[in-house]
Design an enzyme around this catalytic site. Sequence first.
Site, PDB file in Angstrom:
ATOM      1  N   LYS A   1      47.955  17.498 -14.499  1.00  0.00           N
ATOM      2  CA  LYS A   1      47.441  16.071 -14.377  1.00  0.00           C
ATOM      3  C   LYS A   1      48.439  15.058 -13.535  1.00  0.00           C
ATOM      4  CE  LYS A   1      44.084  16.012 -18.196  1.00  0.00           C
ATOM      5  NZ  LYS A   1      43.682  15.323 -19.197  1.00  0.00           N
TER       6      LYS A   1
ATOM      7  N   LYS B   1      31.681  25.907 -12.855  1.00  0.00           N
ATOM      8  CA  LYS B   1      31.180  25.157 -14.011  1.00  0.00           C
ATOM      9  C   LYS B   1      30.555  23.945 -13.328  1.00  0.00           C
ATOM     10  CE  LYS B   1      33.065  25.461 -18.223  1.00  0.00           C
ATOM     11  NZ  LYS B   1      33.759  25.425 -19.357  1.00  0.00           N
TER      12      LYS B   1
ATOM     13  N   LYS C   1      31.619  16.990 -13.918  1.00  0.00           N
ATOM     14  CA  LYS C   1      31.554  15.719 -13.454  1.00  0.00           C
ATOM     15  C   LYS C   1      32.730  15.427 -12.467  1.00  0.00           C
ATOM     16  CE  LYS C   1      34.382  13.420 -17.104  1.00  0.00           C
ATOM     17  NZ  LYS C   1      34.626  14.444 -18.040  1.00  0.00           N
TER      18      LYS C   1
END
Length: 327
Positions: free
Chosen positions: A111, A192, A195
């Site tokens: 991240k 997969k 969002k």
Amino acid sequence: MARVLSGIQPTGALHLGNLLGAVRNWVEDQHRADSYFVVVDLHALTVPKSPEVLRRSTVEMATLLTAIGLDPDVCTLFVQSHVPAHAELSWFMECTAAFGELRRMVQFKDKSDRAEFVSAGLFTYPALQAADILLYDTDRVPVGDDQRQHLELTRDLAARFNARYGQTFVVPEATIPRAGARVMDLQNPTDKMSKSSSSEAGIVYVLEDLEAVVRKFKRAVTDSESEVRYDIVAKPGVSNLLSILAACTGQDPASLAEGYSQYGPLKADTAEAVVETLRPVQARYAELSADPGAMTAILAKGAEKAAAVANLTLTRARDALGLLPRG
């Protein structure tokens, strides 16, 4: 009954993959264990957000979980920030964790490499996650591969704290979540449903307009052949449709394939099954949303139940550390 805890961030709308892959299992599991489900709004603060968006998405997530079937009379459903013990125990865990342990967290590396702004909270995120778990004397934590490292750190911190200050925390066990449906992107069926996808054409949201849902399934990617069979490697698009249809109808995807010779009817039946799965959820969500006081009461009840347990654990930890009793 064993005590189990699961959390979900109020970031982004729930999609079909979340519903069929995880949350429907929570609905069943609440009857098998003493279950705590927490909307982790404090974790969402590691990345700057609009206050209005965070407030709205937190209510939406809690309402959706209730609409899907989490029963506040059976499980404990609450918002993380409504129980102040989470933040206080998080500091104890930060003081128990080593800098090197936090630096080695794979999710932090991933991240932080992608972010323009890296908050200190993103770095210490696993300490708060450990507090979330340890506050409730949690026996088992269902974790996927992406969270396994964090759970191992939680176990290490609990054991280290116990060794330093005396038996205080239950050391939780990791459990593999019950297998949910394998839901892939309708346009990129080797990925997969997520969002974070570059396009929403392959994502079906739980609160999406039902006619739009049908259109997305009509445009779902299959392959150039015409045979309908369940083969994830050779026919990922068709297999994805069969997996979704099976999850919605309680049948086996390979057996379902035997009933189809063309893609069109498979797409139509899958769309209809998804619509019928989403329709009662959307209706219940609308009912709950029409009475904001109902959701406020549910979350207040959940926070009260959670705090009763969390505060006992926090008091044990404070006493073990040698902090003066309050008042």
